[in-house]
Write an enzyme that holds these catalytic residues in place. Structure first.
Site, PDB file in Angstrom:
ATOM      1  N   ASN A   1      87.706  49.748  59.876  1.00 60.52           N
ATOM      2  CA  ASN A   1      88.208  48.847  58.829  1.00 60.52           C
ATOM      3  C   ASN A   1      89.455  49.503  58.253  1.00 60.52           C
ATOM      4  O   ASN A   1      89.353  50.481  57.511  1.00 60.52           O
ATOM      5  CB  ASN A   1      87.127  48.660  57.758  1.00 60.52           C
ATOM      6  CG  ASN A   1      87.646  47.884  56.562  1.00 60.52           C
ATOM      7  OD1 ASN A   1      88.684  47.220  56.637  1.00 60.52           O
ATOM      8  ND2 ASN A   1      86.925  47.971  55.447  1.00 60.52           N
ATOM      9  N   TRP A   2      90.596  48.965  58.611  1.00 60.90           N
ATOM     10  CA  TRP A   2      91.858  49.610  58.217  1.00 60.90           C
ATOM     11  C   TRP A   2      92.232  49.301  56.764  1.00 60.90           C
ATOM     12  O   TRP A   2      93.180  49.867  56.238  1.00 60.90           O
ATOM     13  CB  TRP A   2      92.984  49.161  59.157  1.00 60.90           C
ATOM     14  CG  TRP A   2      92.816  49.621  60.570  1.00 60.90           C
ATOM     15  CD1 TRP A   2      91.790  50.376  61.092  1.00 60.90           C
ATOM     16  CD2 TRP A   2      93.705  49.373  61.667  1.00 60.90           C
ATOM     17  NE1 TRP A   2      91.991  50.601  62.436  1.00 60.90           N
ATOM     18  CE2 TRP A   2      93.157  49.990  62.810  1.00 60.90           C
ATOM     19  CE3 TRP A   2      94.903  48.668  61.804  1.00 60.90           C
ATOM     20  CZ2 TRP A   2      93.779  49.942  64.062  1.00 60.90           C
ATOM     21  CZ3 TRP A   2      95.523  48.616  63.048  1.00 60.90           C
ATOM     22  CH2 TRP A   2      94.964  49.250  64.161  1.00 60.90           C
ATOM     23  N   LYS A   3      91.511  48.391  56.140  1.00 65.33           N
ATOM     24  CA  LYS A   3      91.795  48.003  54.745  1.00 65.33           C
ATOM     25  C   LYS A   3      93.278  47.670  54.573  1.00 65.33           C
ATOM     26  O   LYS A   3      93.905  47.162  55.499  1.00 65.33           O
ATOM     27  CB  LYS A   3      91.343  49.106  53.785  1.00 65.33           C
ATOM     28  CG  LYS A   3      89.926  49.603  54.065  1.00 65.33           C
ATOM     29  CD  LYS A   3      89.374  50.410  52.941  1.00 65.33           C
ATOM     30  CE  LYS A   3      88.047  51.014  53.365  1.00 65.33           C
ATOM     31  NZ  LYS A   3      87.294  51.538  52.258  1.00 65.33           N
TER      32      LYS A   3
ATOM     33  N   HIS B   1      82.647  42.824  52.043  1.00 62.74           N
ATOM     34  CA  HIS B   1      82.911  44.253  51.885  1.00 62.74           C
ATOM     35  C   HIS B   1      82.871  44.591  50.394  1.00 62.74           C
ATOM     36  O   HIS B   1      83.252  43.774  49.551  1.00 62.74           O
ATOM     37  CB  HIS B   1      84.272  44.610  52.490  1.00 62.74           C
ATOM     38  CG  HIS B   1      84.486  46.092  52.543  1.00 62.74           C
ATOM     39  ND1 HIS B   1      84.894  46.808  51.454  1.00 62.74           N
ATOM     40  CD2 HIS B   1      84.315  46.982  53.549  1.00 62.74           C
ATOM     41  CE1 HIS B   1      84.974  48.090  51.786  1.00 62.74           C
ATOM     42  NE2 HIS B   1      84.625  48.222  53.054  1.00 62.74           N
TER      43      HIS B   1
ATOM     44  N   GLU C   1      84.662  46.191  48.507  1.00 64.29           N
ATOM     45  CA  GLU C   1      85.922  46.025  47.767  1.00 64.29           C
ATOM     46  C   GLU C   1      86.191  44.552  47.466  1.00 64.29           C
ATOM     47  O   GLU C   1      86.788  44.216  46.446  1.00 64.29           O
ATOM     48  CB  GLU C   1      87.060  46.685  48.558  1.00 64.29           C
ATOM     49  CG  GLU C   1      86.938  48.210  48.500  1.00 64.29           C
ATOM     50  CD  GLU C   1      87.239  48.919  49.791  1.00 64.29           C
ATOM     51  OE1 GLU C   1      87.955  48.365  50.639  1.00 64.29           O
ATOM     52  OE2 GLU C   1      86.742  50.054  49.963  1.00 64.29           O
TER      53      GLU C   1
ATOM     54  N   GLU D   1      76.471  49.437  53.611  1.00 68.45           N
ATOM     55  CA  GLU D   1      77.467  50.348  53.061  1.00 68.45           C
ATOM     56  C   GLU D   1      77.169  50.625  51.593  1.00 68.45           C
ATOM     57  O   GLU D   1      77.564  49.835  50.713  1.00 68.45           O
ATOM     58  CB  GLU D   1      78.861  49.730  53.177  1.00 68.45           C
ATOM     59  CG  GLU D   1      79.261  49.371  54.586  1.00 68.45           C
ATOM     60  CD  GLU D   1      80.765  49.269  54.699  1.00 68.45           C
ATOM     61  OE1 GLU D   1      81.367  50.109  55.352  1.00 68.45           O
ATOM     62  OE2 GLU D   1      81.348  48.352  54.088  1.00 68.45           O
TER      63      GLU D   1
ATOM     64  N   GLY E   1      84.572  55.672  50.888  1.00 66.54           N
ATOM     65  CA  GLY E   1      85.835  56.302  50.508  1.00 66.54           C
ATOM     66  C   GLY E   1      85.673  57.490  49.574  1.00 66.54           C
ATOM     67  O   GLY E   1      86.649  57.988  49.019  1.00 66.54           O
TER      68      GLY E   1
ATOM     69  N   SER F   1      81.889  56.780  54.359  1.00 67.87           N
ATOM     70  CA  SER F   1      82.266  58.160  54.678  1.00 67.87           C
ATOM     71  C   SER F   1      81.647  58.652  55.988  1.00 67.87           C
ATOM     72  O   SER F   1      81.276  59.812  56.114  1.00 67.87           O
ATOM     73  CB  SER F   1      81.913  59.105  53.523  1.00 67.87           C
ATOM     74  OG  SER F   1      82.655  58.739  52.361  1.00 67.87           O
TER      75      SER F   1
ATOM     76  N   GLY G   1      88.236  55.386  56.250  1.00 66.20           N
ATOM     77  CA  GLY G   1      89.225  56.455  56.339  1.00 66.20           C
ATOM     78  C   GLY G   1      89.342  57.090  57.713  1.00 66.20           C
ATOM     79  O   GLY G   1      90.457  57.306  58.219  1.00 66.20           O
TER      80      GLY G   1
HETATM   81  C1  PEP Z   1      84.617  50.939  54.738  1.00 67.77           C
HETATM   82  O1  PEP Z   1      85.738  50.645  54.406  1.00 67.77           O
HETATM   83  O2  PEP Z   1      83.864  50.052  55.114  1.00 67.77           O
HETATM   84  C2  PEP Z   1      84.193  52.341  54.681  1.00 67.77           C
HETATM   85  C3  PEP Z   1      82.977  52.643  55.038  1.00 67.77           C
HETATM   86  O3  PEP Z   1      85.125  53.272  54.258  1.00 67.77           O
HETATM   87  P1  PEP Z   1      85.008  54.866  54.415  1.00 67.77           P
HETATM   88  O4  PEP Z   1      84.589  55.147  55.828  1.00 67.77           O
HETATM   89  O5  PEP Z   1      86.381  55.378  54.120  1.00 67.77           O
HETATM   90  O6  PEP Z   1      83.992  55.341  53.437  1.00 67.77           O
END
Ligand code: PEP
Length: 252
Positions: free
Chosen positions: A10-12, A100, A102, A170, A176, A216, A238
């Protein structure tokens, strides 16, 4: 039953045109056939809308699946700023994230909107990656399973094709932050999710649905998380922004 693993980046709201294409090429080079590990892993990237076309060209002919981070549920019309499913299909998108953390907690999307998006994606025959997960205060108050259960209520009441549904668990406190759920914490919630899917859609359906862990996940912790019986892949933020670390997770 063996479920084909699914690892998605997931490049956000990261990359620019050049770096998105370079990252996509880096991933595509190492996923030439889509059959990583002898057909054990599906690999995908969820790309900012404006670079989907360029990334689609960069990964053409590889085994990498093209994904989007969001979509609007209406077919077309006066919805300024929104993107339709048909537009995504036009660009070769195969999977779409919904809910998600966010989008839930930063943008403020509510369950009834997420339910409409989920239904529209499944109706269109695309793969829905429905994201669920609790905030830290909810975990501390022992509400994790209640929160996840309520988020699963956003899915349609009847579902037929398990290959089109992916759940991403998640925990919000792990996204993050560098702080991942332990293997046991992830497995507990994944097993709960599978149980809920079984209660709602039947055991065979639940056994076939892939449940990704996100939060993460990185090369150092991926093997342990992915060794859990109900963890069928990862949604990676990330660590997906560098082809090497993303592919290290795919290999794990
Ligand atoms: C995500 O954006 O879905 C995610 C899990 O981010 P990260 O791996 O950076 O925690």
């Amino acid at each position: 039953m063996t479920r084909k693993r699914f690892v998605a980046g997931n490049w956000k709201m990261n990359t620019n045109r050049a770096s998105a294409v370079a990252l996509a090429e880096g991933v595509a080079k190492l996923v030439p056939s889509g059959d990583v590990g002898g057909g054990a892993v599906d690999v995908g990237v969820a790309v900012p809308f404006v670079y989907i076309d360029a990334v689609g060209r960069a990964i053409a002919g590889s085994g990498v699946m093209l994904g989007a981070q969001d979509v609007y549920f209406e077919k077309d019309g006066a919805f300024t700023g929104e993107i339709s499913i048909a537009m995504l299909v036009d660009l070769g998108v195969k999977f779409v994230l919904v809910g998600h953390s966010e989008r839930r907690h930063v943008i403020g999307e509510k369950p009834d909107l997420l339910a409409k998006k989920a239904k529209a994606i499944l109706d269109a025959g695309l793969i829905l990656v429905h994201c669920v997960g609790e905030k830290l205060d909810e975990r501390d108050a022992n509400k994790t399973l209640d929160v996840v259960k309520a988020q699963l209520d956003e899915l349609p009441a009847t579902l037929a094709d398990a290959s089109k549904l992916v759940i991403a668990y998640e925990p919000v406190w792990a996204i993050g932050t560098g702080r991942n759920a332990t293997d046991a914490q992830a497995q507990e919630v994944h097993a709960f999710i599978r149980g809920e899917l079984s209660r709602r859609y039947g055991q065979a359906f639940a056994e076939a649905v892939r449940i990704q862990y996100g939060g993460s996940m990185k090369p150092e912790n991926a093997a342990g998380l992915l060794a859990q019986p109900d963890v069928d892949g990862g949604l990676i933020g990330g660590a997906a922004l560098k082809a090497e670390s993303f592919l290290a997770i795919v290999r794990a």
